[in-house]
Design a protein around this motif. Structure first.
Motif, mmCIF file in Angstrom:
data_model
loop_
_atom_site.group_PDB
_atom_site.id
_atom_site.type_symbol
_atom_site.label_atom_id
_atom_site.label_comp_id
_atom_site.label_asym_id
_atom_site.label_seq_id
_atom_site.Cartn_x
_atom_site.Cartn_y
_atom_site.Cartn_z
ATOM 1 N N TYR A 71 0.835 -1.202 0.000
ATOM 2 C CA TYR A 71 0.000 0.000 0.000
ATOM 3 C C TYR A 71 0.868 1.249 0.000
ATOM 4 N N ARG A 107 -3.907 3.802 0.525
ATOM 5 C CA ARG A 107 -4.499 3.409 -0.760
ATOM 6 C C ARG A 107 -3.808 2.149 -1.275
ATOM 7 N N TYR A 135 -3.815 -0.292 -4.928
ATOM 8 C CA TYR A 135 -4.269 -0.341 -6.312
ATOM 9 C C TYR A 135 -3.685 -1.570 -6.976
ATOM 10 N N LEU A 192 -3.288 5.763 -9.863
ATOM 11 C CA LEU A 192 -3.382 6.617 -8.688
ATOM 12 C C LEU A 192 -2.599 7.894 -8.965
#
Length: 109
Positions: free
Chosen positions: A33, A41, A43, A49
């Motif tokens: 993360y 966040r 992804y 991002l």
């Protein structure tokens, strides 16, 4: 950007908000993360991002897999070209070239 299993990129931040940092997940893992300004966040592969690296951010890979991200920078869309150029010029005058400044930001890694 390649992050080895178990690796951590310590909290750091950019020098200005004249640009945005973009990450595109190429090889993602569940236990990795990014923390940007206190918001965590995650992804996956093919996910995108974007954030201002003027905020403190760090990356953690708690998995046993490699994490690979395409990372690039774009001019902040709310800055016109003149403002962006002025900020960059002032920054380069006091810190050095953009390339050496980018290396300086990541010197601990």
């Amino acid at each position: 950007s390649v992050l080895a299993p178990g690796a951590v990129i310590k909290p750091h931040s950019g020098y200005t908000n004249a640009s945005l940092t973009c990450h595109l997940g190429l090889l993602s893992c569940n236990d990795a993360y990014i923390n940007v300004g206190g918001e965590i966040r995650r992804y996956g592969d093919g996910e995108f991002l974007t954030f201002s690296d003027a905020f403190e951010h760090s990356v953690v890979n708690n998995s046993d897999e490699w994490r690979i991200t395409l990372m690039f920078f774009i001019r902040h869309p709310r800055l016109d070209k003149i403002s962006s150029h002025l900020i960059t010029s002032i920054f380069e005058k006091h810190v050095g070239s953009s390339e050496s400044a980018e290396r300086a930001k990541h010197k601990d890694y």
